[in-house]
Each structure stands twice: as C-alpha cells, then as structure tokens.
Design an enzyme around this catalytic site. Structure first.
Site, PDB file in Angstrom:
ATOM      1  CE  LYS A   1     -29.380 -23.647  -6.449  1.00 55.06           C
ATOM      2  NZ  LYS A   1     -29.632 -23.139  -5.664  1.00 55.06           N
TER       3      LYS A   1
ATOM      4  CG  ASP B   1     -24.642 -23.871  -1.546  1.00 56.06           C
ATOM      5  OD1 ASP B   1     -23.303 -23.370  -1.301  1.00 56.06           O
ATOM      6  OD2 ASP B   1     -26.064 -22.882  -1.506  1.00 56.06           O
TER       7      ASP B   1
ATOM      8  CE  LYS C   1     -25.762 -22.570   1.213  1.00 57.89           C
ATOM      9  NZ  LYS C   1     -27.362 -22.044   1.489  1.00 57.89           N
TER      10      LYS C   1
ATOM     11  CG  ASP D   1     -29.303 -25.689  -3.409  1.00 58.87           C
ATOM     12  OD1 ASP D   1     -29.660 -24.706  -3.357  1.00 58.87           O
ATOM     13  OD2 ASP D   1     -27.820 -25.151  -3.450  1.00 58.87           O
TER      14      ASP D   1
ATOM     15  CG  ASP E   1     -24.984 -19.108   0.641  1.00 61.60           C
ATOM     16  OD1 ASP E   1     -24.995 -20.457  -0.011  1.00 61.60           O
ATOM     17  OD2 ASP E   1     -25.541 -18.771   1.569  1.00 61.60           O
TER      18      ASP E   1
ATOM     19  CD  GLU F   1     -24.661 -22.238  -5.222  1.00 60.84           C
ATOM     20  OE1 GLU F   1     -26.018 -23.033  -5.155  1.00 60.84           O
ATOM     21  OE2 GLU F   1     -25.008 -20.865  -3.979  1.00 60.84           O
TER      22      GLU F   1
ATOM     23  NE  ARG G   1     -29.245 -15.626  -7.046  1.00 60.65           N
ATOM     24  CZ  ARG G   1     -29.885 -15.009  -6.338  1.00 60.65           C
ATOM     25  NH1 ARG G   1     -30.024 -13.734  -6.671  1.00 60.65           N
ATOM     26  NH2 ARG G   1     -30.186 -15.092  -5.218  1.00 60.65           N
TER      27      ARG G   1
END
Length: 470
Positions: A238, A243, A250, A261, A320, A322, A324
């Site tokens: 990933k 993010d 967030k 992230d 949030d 995202e 996956r």
C-alpha cells in the site's frame, strides 16, 4: 537537508568492522555468572566493574581499564525472562562503548549471536535528512559463523524502509515514491514500469485512479520485476503517501502520522532489497499503488459505487477506508499472473492496533504451512507476528446488498478481519496469499529502533522464504 542524504545511501555505522581489524573483546556475562566472571579479572578491573554498578542486565556494559586506556568490556546478557521481554536489548552496547572495533568473545548460540549482530547494525540507523544526528562510533566484528553480507543487506533494507516512512509527505508523494523504486531497480538491474494518471483508467485500474484523482500529485501503479529463474514471489504494498481521509476527513489527531500510510510500500521495497542484494533464486515482482488521498472537487464520495479491475462493485461508505480500494486493483492485476506466493503489506486498520498493539502485526492466510513457517521465522529473527483468521462468518459484513462489496462495514467490530476478507475477494482461491496489517511506526525509542518509521514482518518473511518457496 544535508547534501549527502539519499535513499539507499551507504551508512558506515550500519556495517561491520573487518574480521582482521584490531579489536577489543566484548565479554558476555549472565547475571548468574557474574561472580565467576569477576573472579577471572585482575583485582583492579573487578573493583572497577563493581564501582560501575554492573549487574549484567540486558545490554549493560562495564568497561575494563588497561595500561593504554580501555582494553575491553563486559556485556550483560540479562536473565532469560528479561531477554524475552527486551528485543534487541544487547544493541544498547553499540551506543555505550567507546569508538573502535569490538569483538564478541565466547560461545554464542547462533540465534542470539545473529540478533546481537543485527541489532548492533540497526542501532546505527539515524534519519538525518533534516537534522544532523551522529550514530554510535563503536563497530562490531561480525561473529564467526554468521554471514556478514546477508546481515548488512537486511539492515540496509530496513534502513531504506525507515527512511521512506520517516520522510514527510512534502517530500514523499507518489512521484518521490516512484523515484525511490527506480533507484532500487537501477541498483539491482531490475525492470520497472509505471501506469500513471489518466492511463490508469485506460488500462483498467479504476479504483487506484478514483482514490488519487483529487490530488494534484497523480496516482500511479508502480511495477518492479527482477530475476529470471526460480519460484515466483509477488509483493504488493500500500502506497498511500498521505491520507487526509478524503471527504470523510480525519480529525487532526488522527492525521498527524499519516505520512506513514505508505508503510506497506516502504516495507515491500525494503524486503525487495534484501532479496535482490542477497541474490535469492526467485522471480520477484513488486506492485505499489501510489496515491495521495486528498480533498477536492474531484474527490470520490461516500455513497459512490466503484467498479474494480476485477469487475466487483464496491459501495463507498467511508472514503477513509481507501487503502483496500487501491490494493484491490493491484491484487487483481497481480492475480492475473499467478505466483508461487503473493504477499500484501499495508498500514490498513486501527483495529489491528487495538487488538495487538504497535509491536505485533497480524497476518492472514489460508495456508497452514506458510503460517507455520512465518510464525517460526518471526520467533527466530525477533520480528513479531501473529496469525489472525479469515473468519468466514464475517463475510456477510462486507456485502452491502446494493453492490458486491462494502469498503467500510458498519458496527466497528472485527475491522482488521473484515478488511482482510475484502482483499481476499480479489485473489483467486488457488493462489497462496498472505496479508499483513502492519503499523510501520515505533511510538517510543527502543533498542535498535528509534522513534519513527520501522519495518515490520519483512525480516520474518525473508527468513521464511526458503521454506515456503521450495
């Protein structure tokens, strides 16, 4: 920024001293052997050790004076119960000893010697891009029987991972992550190709595009290939370089660490370096969906339904969740060319941290043999992991009815498991698949692990590969 900083830069503090170099002895002492060790020393040295308050705690050092200064040192091993609680504890010695080369004496169990040697190298890591920080000046002679080049490759891969995670998003967006992958490919004569921006739609990576399209930094899929013979290993990481949470923004407290992230991509790149630097006999493929999840007029929205590369539709119930989404397209693409083993690594859920804390990442697999090999390797190389289940009864939680899949099931329970189940939907049942839900961050300094970015799982995977890819 120091002019000499670069990813994959040579770090002398993370290399061993030469075995033929003049060195001073570093003598291991367990608490129950302290009296015997002191009895073997000259009286003046024994008195000096006692004056230092040395009790042979894990990684504790007591210097031994000589005619020309320090002629050696005692190294505390600690009691077995303390050793188990103090991973890389012996690495404390690296920062406590005077400059020069040091050599471990005595008979060491191979696993303890390897952990001590690797921990010493990792203790030499410093992130010096924005402020100078001097590493320890004491160097270790690699213990006899250990492969110095292999341990240095592992340490260098870990340093690469840490540098990538520690770099803030201002200097580590999709462009810079691609550059780091290109540097790695160039170093090891690997091939690399990138699908970027609108080409993601043209080449059927719709969810990678949807997540990254609101950012001025174009989303992309990075692919690295290396090796022409042996079993095939695919690593998917990933690469969400920052993010914000998207339109499900967030809160500030939750956004503070979101430079990490992309920790999954950083970890697979570090692992890829270990594999290539040691010339492993396998065919390696690395896939990184690199995006920034930003807020803008083109942001994807809660309630949207996206069609993935595989053709499965996904209802967006939280922008949030995202990671996956971008992984799903990358996994579907990877699955089109089956490998002997496919591994996915991602900083995916807070639920994993609630369950296991920051030190122990869960992994998911349906292959018991792979799981056993990983569990064994994690203990051997001090890289903690814990197997979690693909719990079939929870499949209904990721099926919203209006689409094939839900990217953020309501209820807030079993979040790491449902995320893993979501990803598994994009991999065929015949593919051996492992998913790691890592944290990628050391919350407080510990031996060989300064506060900041950290690799998780890579060393255990590297150690297990010979067994799982036979």
């Amino acid at each position: 920024m120091p002019a000499e900083f670069s990813f994959l830069a040579d770090r002398p503090a993370m290399r061993f001293a030469q075995r033929d170099e003049a060195s001073r002895p570093l003598i291991p002492v367990a608490p129950d052997g302290l009296d015997a060790a002191l009895a073997e020393l000259p009286p003046a040295q024994a008195a000096f050790v006692k004056a230092q308050g040395f009790n042979a705690g894990v990684g504790q050092v007591a210097l031994l004076p000589g005619a020309d200064g320090v002629e050696g040192a005692l190294l505390g091993l600690g009691a077995p119960a303390k050793q188990a609680r103090d991973r890389f504890g012996l690495a404390r010695a690296a920062g406590a000893l005077p400059e020069g080369a040091w050599k471990l004496t005595g008979a060491w169990p191979a696993e303890m010697a390897e952990e001590a040697a690797l921990g010493w190298l990792l203790a030499g890591y410093r992130f010096g891009r924005y402020a100078e920080s001097a590493p320890p000046k004491a160097r270790l002679v690699c213990p006899e029987g250990l492969d110095a080049a292999r341990l240095e490759a592992i340490a260098e891969g870990e340093a690469f991972t840490r540098d990538l995670i520690n770099t803030p998003a201002s200097d580590m967006g999709p462009d810079e992550l691609e550059t780091a992958a290109r540097l790695l490919a160039e170093r090891h004569s690997a091939t690399i190709k990138v699908v970027k921006g609108a080409d993601l739609l043209a080449q059927n990576f719709p969810m990678i595009h949807a997540v990254g399209r609101a950012s001025p930094r174009a989303p992309r899929l990075i692919e690295l290939n290396w090796g022409g013979e042996g079993p095939a290993l695919t690593l998917v990481g990933k690469g969400v370089c920052f993010d914000t949470g998207g339109l499900n923004l967030k809160p500030g407290a939750s956004m503070g660490l979101m430079k990490k992230d992309m920790g999954g991509s950083a970890t697979v790149l570090g692992l890829a370096h270990m594999i290539m630097a040691t010339g492993a006999a396998l065919r390696l493929r690395v896939l990184i969906p690199a995006v920034e999840n930003s807020v803008g007029g083109d942001s994807f929205r809660p309630g949207d339904i996206l069609t993935s590369r595989k053709g499965l539709t996904v209802e967006i119930n939280n922008t949030d969740a995202e990671g996956r989404l971008v992984l799903a397209d990358a996994l579907a693409y990877a699955d089109e060319t089956p490998a002997d083993l496919m591994i996915c690594m991602a900083t995916l859920t807070g639920a994993a941290r609630v369950a296991l804390g920051p030190d122990v990442p869960p992994f998911y697999t349906d292959d018991d043999g792979v799981a056993e090999a990983l569990a064994k390797a994690s203990r051997t190389v001090a890289d903690p992991l814990w197997r979690m289940p693909f719990w079939e009864p929870y499949e209904a939680k990721i099926e919203p009815g209006i689409a094939d899949l839900d990217n953020a099931p309501s209820g807030g329970m079993a979040g790491s498991i449902t995320a893993a189940l979501f990803l598994r939907r994009f991999v065929t049942e015949t593919q051996r698949f492992v998913h790691f839900d890592i944290y990628g961050w050391q919350p407080a300094a510990a031996p060989a692990r300064p506060k900041g970015g950290v690799g998780q799982g890579a060393r255990a995977i590297f150690a297990a590969l010979p067994e799982v890819l036979t």
